[in-house]
Scaffold this active site. Structure first.
Site, short mmCIF file in Angstrom:
data_model
loop_
_atom_site.label_atom_id
_atom_site.label_comp_id
_atom_site.label_asym_id
_atom_site.label_seq_id
_atom_site.Cartn_x
_atom_site.Cartn_y
_atom_site.Cartn_z
N ARG A 53 0.84 -1.21 0.00
CA ARG A 53 0.00 0.00 0.00
C ARG A 53 0.87 1.25 0.00
NH1 ARG A 53 -1.48 1.59 4.57
NH2 ARG A 53 -2.23 -0.43 5.32
N TYR A 105 -17.59 17.86 -13.21
CA TYR A 105 -17.86 16.43 -13.35
C TYR A 105 -18.82 16.02 -12.23
CZ TYR A 105 -17.16 11.42 -13.36
OH TYR A 105 -17.38 10.07 -13.40
N ASP A 177 -8.18 19.49 -12.40
CA ASP A 177 -8.51 18.18 -12.96
C ASP A 177 -8.15 18.25 -14.44
OD1 ASP A 177 -9.77 16.01 -14.19
OD2 ASP A 177 -11.40 15.96 -12.73
N LYS A 202 -9.63 7.53 -18.39
CA LYS A 202 -10.03 8.15 -19.64
C LYS A 202 -8.86 8.11 -20.64
CE LYS A 202 -13.65 8.76 -17.12
NZ LYS A 202 -13.94 9.98 -16.39
C1 LIG Z 1 -14.32 10.26 -15.06
C2 LIG Z 1 -13.89 11.50 -14.43
C3 LIG Z 1 -13.60 11.55 -13.06
C4 LIG Z 1 -13.76 10.34 -12.17
O1 LIG Z 1 -12.82 9.35 -12.48
P1 LIG Z 1 -13.07 7.75 -12.30
O2 LIG Z 1 -11.82 7.17 -12.85
O3 LIG Z 1 -14.30 7.39 -13.06
O4 LIG Z 1 -13.25 7.51 -10.84
C5 LIG Z 1 -13.17 12.76 -12.54
N1 LIG Z 1 -13.05 13.87 -13.31
C6 LIG Z 1 -13.33 13.85 -14.62
C7 LIG Z 1 -13.17 15.09 -15.44
C8 LIG Z 1 -13.77 12.67 -15.23
O5 LIG Z 1 -14.05 12.68 -16.54
#
Ligand SMILES: *Cc1c(COP(=O)(O)O)cnc(C)c1O
Length: 396
Positions: A53, A105, A177, A202
């Protein structure tokens, strides 16, 4: 393990992630170390690895690569994008206030409003490109500004340098983000941000086959604090998923170039389509964030949104698309179309959705790397079929 590679261009850094010079085997790829425990040579000594971890050799290669790509000091791999966000938000507690991008998001909004609120953390949602609005909602207990740029699904652009500069004068952190652009196109830490967060599920993973999140920090103190939270909360990425993610990241440059090209071509096509009312694509001239985006990023994301003229088009359109899949998520090689009002943004209250324009005519398109002409043909056919069902007869 990435030593000596920091001066290379980002394409080279990406292709060489985990590339080792193992004299024993000559392996070109870094192996998956599944081991959860690591033997200590003797009391008071460690190989640098103790327990999975805290750190693991495979995850460490990914984390060092993430830090190098974003030009930060430390990287942390998490079990999802939400886990990365939770780890960062755990830095805040009772009485702390955050300023957050309005068109957010949905999962991040839910985390703040339904989980972080239990720990006494409050948030104000504003257009983060409006410095006067930021000034107005700043409180004595404000600790950070959280930005998405471009936002999803409305593709609003925030000037990262301007916000980070504003935040700095009050000692606030700037957190970005960077999921939609990835470090290939945008590096917020170089523009003054302190923390970058990714849903690596993504574009970084890129193949719709791995769930992961990344955090990259700047500064020794902040890096140590996030490191403490990462290990203490424990929402870390497994060695095999770390490997899977690195495999995806190696081709990020090629994929992003194609995503960008396809999205621009298709957004341009839809802009003049009679069934389409509006296209939200920061890569197209005329988009309100076009100039800022050009200044702070070296390219555009493969995601854009559009509004059909009549909400009745949505159901048949989603039924008639064949090559494009109707699915939630974005950033993979396969094209996906999402209906934000009922999918990703269902947790955002109707008043907020209406105020920002996430209405029942809005569709989000994560353009894949298929041939653009096949995608255009799929859209053309589905829109025509939808129009015939709604209006009957004649051609557009
Ligand atoms: C999908 C997404 C998240 C969340 O991520 P996960 O991998 O699904 O937990 C956060 N911010 C943005 C902009 C996203 O597209």
């Amino acid at each position: 393990m990435e030593q000596g590679k920091s001066s290379f261009r980002i394409e080279s850094k990406l292709a060489q992630i985990g590339s080792v010079n193992d004299p024993a085997t000559g392996a070109v790829n870094f192996p998956i170390y599944q081991s959860t425990a690591f033997r200590h040579p003797r009391l008071g000594q460690s190989t640098g690895f103790d327990y999975i971890r805290t750190t693991n050799p495979t995850r460490k290669v990914l984390e060092e690569a993430a830090a190098a790509l974003e030009n930060g000091d430390a990287g942390f791999a998490c079990s999802s994008g939400m886990a990365a966000l939770q780890t960062v938000f755990a830095k805040f507690g009772q009485g702390d206030h955050l300023i957050v991008s309005l068109d957010l998001y949905g999962g991040t909004y839910r985390l703040l409003e339904q989980i972080m609120s239990r720990f006494g953390v409050t948030a104000s949602y504003v257009d983060t490109n409006d410095l006067e609005a930021l000034e107005k909602c700043r409180q004595d207990n404000t600790r950070a500004v959280f930005i998405e740029t471009p936002t999803n699904p409305l593709m609003m652009i925030t000037d990262i340098e301007a916000v980070a500069g504003w935040a700095q004068q009050y000692g606030l952190l700037t957190i970005v983000d960077n999921t939609l652009l990835t470090p290939f196109f945008q590096r917020p830490l170089e523009l003054g941000a302190d923390i970058v967060v990714h849903s690596a599920t993504k574009y970084l993973g890129g193949h719709n086959d791995v769930l992961a999140g990344l955090i990259v920090t700047k500064g020794a103190e902040l890096s140590a604090e996030i490191g403490f939270l990462h290990n203490s909360i424990g929402a870390v990425l497994s060695p095999s998923d770390s490997y899977q993610l690195m495999k995806g990241m190696k081709t990020l440059a090629l994929r992003m170039e194609r995503h960008q090209y396809n999205a621009t071509e298709i957004a341009t096509y839809l802009q003049s389509h009679p069934a389409v009312a509006e296209v939200f694509c920061p890569g197209l001239e005329g988009h309100p964030g076009y100039d800022i985006q050009r200044r702070q990023s070296s390219g555009n994301t493969g995601i854009f949104s559009f509004k059909v003229k009549d909400a009745r088009y949505v159901e048949p359109l989603l039924r008639h698309i064949k090559l494009i899949a109707f699915a939630e998520s974005l950033g993979g090689v396969e094209s996906l179309m999402t209906y934000p009002a009922v999918q990703t943004h269902a947790d955002i209250p109707l008043e907020i959705r209406d105020a920002i324009g996430v209405d029942d005519r809005l569709l989000r398109f994560s353009v894949g790397i298929e041939h653009k002409d096949d995608l255009i043909e799929d859209l053309r056919t589905a829109l025509e079929a939808a129009r015939l069902e709604i209006e009957g007869g004649g051609s557009v």
